[in-house]
Design an enzyme around this catalytic site. Structure first.
Site, PDB file in Angstrom:
ATOM      1  N   ASN A   7      59.249   7.004  41.117  1.00 17.53           N
ATOM      2  CA  ASN A   7      57.851   6.783  41.501  1.00 17.53           C
ATOM      3  C   ASN A   7      57.816   6.237  42.935  1.00 17.53           C
ATOM      4  O   ASN A   7      58.400   5.182  43.222  1.00 17.53           O
ATOM      5  CB  ASN A   7      57.226   5.788  40.518  1.00 17.53           C
ATOM      6  CG  ASN A   7      55.767   5.517  40.825  1.00 17.53           C
ATOM      7  OD1 ASN A   7      55.396   5.315  41.977  1.00 17.53           O
ATOM      8  ND2 ASN A   7      54.928   5.498  39.810  1.00 17.53           N
ATOM      9  N   HIS A  10      54.907   3.120  46.092  1.00 17.76           N
ATOM     10  CA  HIS A  10      55.011   1.956  46.981  1.00 17.76           C
ATOM     11  C   HIS A  10      55.571   2.282  48.364  1.00 17.76           C
ATOM     12  O   HIS A  10      55.574   1.434  49.250  1.00 17.76           O
ATOM     13  CB  HIS A  10      55.733   0.814  46.281  1.00 17.76           C
ATOM     14  CG  HIS A  10      54.921   0.343  45.112  1.00 17.76           C
ATOM     15  ND1 HIS A  10      53.640  -0.143  45.261  1.00 17.76           N
ATOM     16  CD2 HIS A  10      55.158   0.359  43.777  1.00 17.76           C
ATOM     17  CE1 HIS A  10      53.128  -0.418  44.071  1.00 17.76           C
ATOM     18  NE2 HIS A  10      54.035  -0.126  43.155  1.00 17.76           N
ATOM     19  N   HIS A  43      50.962   8.488  41.748  1.00 20.52           N
ATOM     20  CA  HIS A  43      49.735   8.161  41.016  1.00 20.52           C
ATOM     21  C   HIS A  43      48.576   8.159  41.999  1.00 20.52           C
ATOM     22  O   HIS A  43      48.511   7.296  42.873  1.00 20.52           O
ATOM     23  CB  HIS A  43      49.907   6.787  40.362  1.00 20.52           C
ATOM     24  CG  HIS A  43      48.748   6.364  39.502  1.00 20.52           C
ATOM     25  ND1 HIS A  43      48.747   5.173  38.819  1.00 20.52           N
ATOM     26  CD2 HIS A  43      47.562   6.970  39.218  1.00 20.52           C
ATOM     27  CE1 HIS A  43      47.614   5.063  38.147  1.00 20.52           C
ATOM     28  NE2 HIS A  43      46.863   6.129  38.383  1.00 20.52           N
ATOM     29  N   ARG A  45      45.385   7.055  42.501  1.00 22.59           N
ATOM     30  CA  ARG A  45      44.433   6.114  41.896  1.00 22.59           C
ATOM     31  C   ARG A  45      43.026   6.377  42.417  1.00 22.59           C
ATOM     32  O   ARG A  45      42.852   6.858  43.540  1.00 22.59           O
ATOM     33  CB  ARG A  45      44.849   4.682  42.209  1.00 22.59           C
ATOM     34  CG  ARG A  45      45.907   4.166  41.276  1.00 22.59           C
ATOM     35  CD  ARG A  45      46.134   2.687  41.505  1.00 22.59           C
ATOM     36  NE  ARG A  45      46.916   2.118  40.429  1.00 22.59           N
ATOM     37  CZ  ARG A  45      46.380   1.515  39.365  1.00 22.59           C
ATOM     38  NH1 ARG A  45      45.081   1.383  39.256  1.00 22.59           N
ATOM     39  NH2 ARG A  45      47.156   1.037  38.418  1.00 22.59           N
ATOM     40  N   ARG A  49      44.646   3.243  46.496  1.00 22.89           N
ATOM     41  CA  ARG A  49      45.316   2.068  47.079  1.00 22.89           C
ATOM     42  C   ARG A  49      46.706   2.390  47.638  1.00 22.89           C
ATOM     43  O   ARG A  49      47.231   1.657  48.442  1.00 22.89           O
ATOM     44  CB  ARG A  49      45.396   0.928  46.072  1.00 22.89           C
ATOM     45  CG  ARG A  49      46.281   1.213  44.895  1.00 22.89           C
ATOM     46  CD  ARG A  49      46.418   0.006  44.014  1.00 22.89           C
ATOM     47  NE  ARG A  49      45.192  -0.286  43.293  1.00 22.89           N
ATOM     48  CZ  ARG A  49      45.150  -1.060  42.202  1.00 22.89           C
ATOM     49  NH1 ARG A  49      46.252  -1.642  41.776  1.00 22.89           N
ATOM     50  NH2 ARG A  49      44.029  -1.259  41.558  1.00 22.89           N
ATOM     51  N   GLU A  70      50.427  11.316  38.105  1.00 21.64           N
ATOM     52  CA  GLU A  70      49.744  10.465  37.129  1.00 21.64           C
ATOM     53  C   GLU A  70      48.261  10.486  37.427  1.00 21.64           C
ATOM     54  O   GLU A  70      47.855  10.301  38.583  1.00 21.64           O
ATOM     55  CB  GLU A  70      50.253   9.030  37.237  1.00 21.64           C
ATOM     56  CG  GLU A  70      51.674   8.873  36.784  1.00 21.64           C
ATOM     57  CD  GLU A  70      52.145   7.426  36.918  1.00 21.64           C
ATOM     58  OE1 GLU A  70      51.338   6.552  37.266  1.00 21.64           O
ATOM     59  OE2 GLU A  70      53.323   7.207  36.691  1.00 21.64           O
ATOM     60  N   THR A 101      49.494  -0.372  36.278  1.00 21.04           N
ATOM     61  CA  THR A 101      49.022   0.136  34.981  1.00 21.04           C
ATOM     62  C   THR A 101      49.502  -0.802  33.878  1.00 21.04           C
ATOM     63  O   THR A 101      50.671  -0.777  33.493  1.00 21.04           O
ATOM     64  CB  THR A 101      49.543   1.575  34.757  1.00 21.04           C
ATOM     65  OG1 THR A 101      49.375   2.306  35.971  1.00 21.04           O
ATOM     66  CG2 THR A 101      48.773   2.265  33.650  1.00 21.04           C
ATOM     67  N   GLU A 151      54.985   9.060  27.206  1.00 25.43           N
ATOM     68  CA  GLU A 151      55.778   8.087  27.967  1.00 25.43           C
ATOM     69  C   GLU A 151      55.463   6.717  27.396  1.00 25.43           C
ATOM     70  O   GLU A 151      54.297   6.300  27.360  1.00 25.43           O
ATOM     71  CB  GLU A 151      55.433   8.155  29.463  1.00 25.43           C
ATOM     72  CG  GLU A 151      56.238   7.128  30.259  1.00 25.43           C
ATOM     73  CD  GLU A 151      56.212   7.368  31.758  1.00 25.43           C
ATOM     74  OE1 GLU A 151      56.035   8.518  32.203  1.00 25.43           O
ATOM     75  OE2 GLU A 151      56.379   6.366  32.481  1.00 25.43           O
ATOM     76  N   HIS A 192      57.911   1.768  33.257  1.00 25.59           N
ATOM     77  CA  HIS A 192      57.147   0.602  33.707  1.00 25.59           C
ATOM     78  C   HIS A 192      57.976  -0.672  33.675  1.00 25.59           C
ATOM     79  O   HIS A 192      58.499  -1.064  32.649  1.00 25.59           O
ATOM     80  CB  HIS A 192      55.849   0.368  32.913  1.00 25.59           C
ATOM     81  CG  HIS A 192      54.818  -0.271  33.793  1.00 25.59           C
ATOM     82  ND1 HIS A 192      54.797  -1.612  34.071  1.00 25.59           N
ATOM     83  CD2 HIS A 192      53.832   0.274  34.541  1.00 25.59           C
ATOM     84  CE1 HIS A 192      53.835  -1.872  34.920  1.00 25.59           C
ATOM     85  NE2 HIS A 192      53.230  -0.748  35.235  1.00 25.59           N
TER      86      HIS A 192
HETATM   87  N1  PXP Z   1      55.331   5.305  34.511  1.00 23.94           N
HETATM   88  C1  PXP Z   1      53.986   5.200  34.597  1.00 23.94           C
HETATM   89  C2  PXP Z   1      53.153   6.065  33.709  1.00 23.94           C
HETATM   90  C3  PXP Z   1      53.386   4.330  35.539  1.00 23.94           C
HETATM   91  O1  PXP Z   1      52.055   4.235  35.617  1.00 23.94           O
HETATM   92  C4  PXP Z   1      54.228   3.591  36.394  1.00 23.94           C
HETATM   93  C5  PXP Z   1      53.619   2.672  37.417  1.00 23.94           C
HETATM   94  O2  PXP Z   1      52.781   3.339  38.259  1.00 23.94           O
HETATM   95  C6  PXP Z   1      55.611   3.752  36.280  1.00 23.94           C
HETATM   96  C7  PXP Z   1      56.138   4.600  35.324  1.00 23.94           C
HETATM   97  C8  PXP Z   1      56.564   3.026  37.185  1.00 23.94           C
HETATM   98  O3  PXP Z   1      56.483   1.662  36.972  1.00 23.94           O
HETATM   99  P1  PXP Z   1      57.291   0.683  37.926  1.00 23.94           P
HETATM  100  O4  PXP Z   1      56.751   0.878  39.305  1.00 23.94           O
HETATM  101  O5  PXP Z   1      56.995  -0.665  37.369  1.00 23.94           O
HETATM  102  O6  PXP Z   1      58.737   1.067  37.822  1.00 23.94           O
END
Ligand code: PXP
Length: 239
Positions: A7, A10, A43, A45, A49, A70, A101, A151, A192
């Site tokens: 992901n 960031h 994602h 959003r 953001r 996402e 999330t 997931e 997550h």
């Molecule tokens: N999976 C999903 C569905 C998410 O929404 C997120 C966070 O955006 C992640 C995985 C990744 O989470 P993390 O950034 O905490 O590793």
């Protein structure tokens, strides 16, 4: 091989901090695929953001990047997703004031909406996933909604492990969900809050076919580089 989805939201957070163009999530998406990621998660959003519309467009268009987009249930986001045709979508809940999330989507409350969304993406041959809390009821509803994958939200177990608390109960809950999901023909993903330790713990559950990890990878990359971090995660989840 268990897959690792990276992901890169960031990366956009860092770029947006300066309202500029660097670092470019598109370049990072291509790079992480080159150094071992199996897919890239972004994602879009509603408040934009981090990832923005142009990032989605560029990343989805690149055939080399397997994109997992996402999306919330918002109509506008949905239309953007349908237009850009990512390889995969994952339906997630979205609250304005949350930092990230914070939980899985309420399937019972949104059944009709979700069913329609899944069918739209399936018609376009886009793999669908539902981000849910680890409970058996939601697994059964997910099956009825004809999603390809689920997931499991691993935020709770990740926090318990991080703060050295007993995580056995949460682990067993996740395990039961994995077993049921696989039995009824749902592909299982997890994500997550994961770091090296939680990924190692959860990778004992052989039903999990994909991990989606973001914040920890981007943070760790500052010190060790994104390539090394991805390689270490791939080793851990395939042990
Ligand atoms: N999976 C999903 C569905 C998410 O929404 C997120 C966070 O955006 C992640 C995985 C990744 O989470 P993390 O950034 O905490 O590793």
């Amino acid at each position: 091989m268990i897959r690792l989805g990276v992901n890169i939201d960031h990366v956009a957070t860092v770029r947006n901090a300066r309202g500029s163009f660097h670092p470019d999530p598109f370049n990072i998406a291509k790079y992480v695929m080159r150094v071992g990621a199996d897919s890239v998660t972004i994602h879009l959003r509603e408040d934009r953001r981090h990832i923005n519309d142009s990032d989605v467009q560029k990343i989805c268009k690149n055939k080399y990047v397997k994109t997992n987009l996402e999306i919330s249930l918002n109509k506008n986001i949905l239309n953007i997703a349908l237009k850009n045709k990512p390889n995969f979508i994952c339906i997630v809940p979205e609250k304005r004031k949350e930092i990230t999330t914070e939980g899985g989507i309420n399937l019972k409350k949104n059944m009709n909406k979700i069913r329609k969304i899944i069918s739209k993406f399936k018609k376009k041959k886009i793999r669908t996933s539902l981000f849910i809390d680890p409970n058996l009821k939601d697994i059964k509803i997910a099956k009825k909604l004809e999603t390809d994958c689920i997931e499991l939200h691993t935020g709770k177990i990740s926090n318990l492990v991080k703060f050295n608390k007993n995580y056995k109960h949460e682990y067993n809950k996740i395990k039961k969900c994995c077993i049921l999901a696989q039995k009824i023909g749902l592909e299982v993903h997890a994500g997550h809050g994961l770091d090296y330790k939680t990924a190692a713990i959860l990778s004992k559950l052989k039903q999990i076919e994909e991990f989606n990890i973001g914040h920890f990878i981007i943070g760790e990359a500052i010190l060790h580089g994104i390539k090394n971090t991805i390689k270490r995660f791939k080793k851990i989840i395939n042990k």
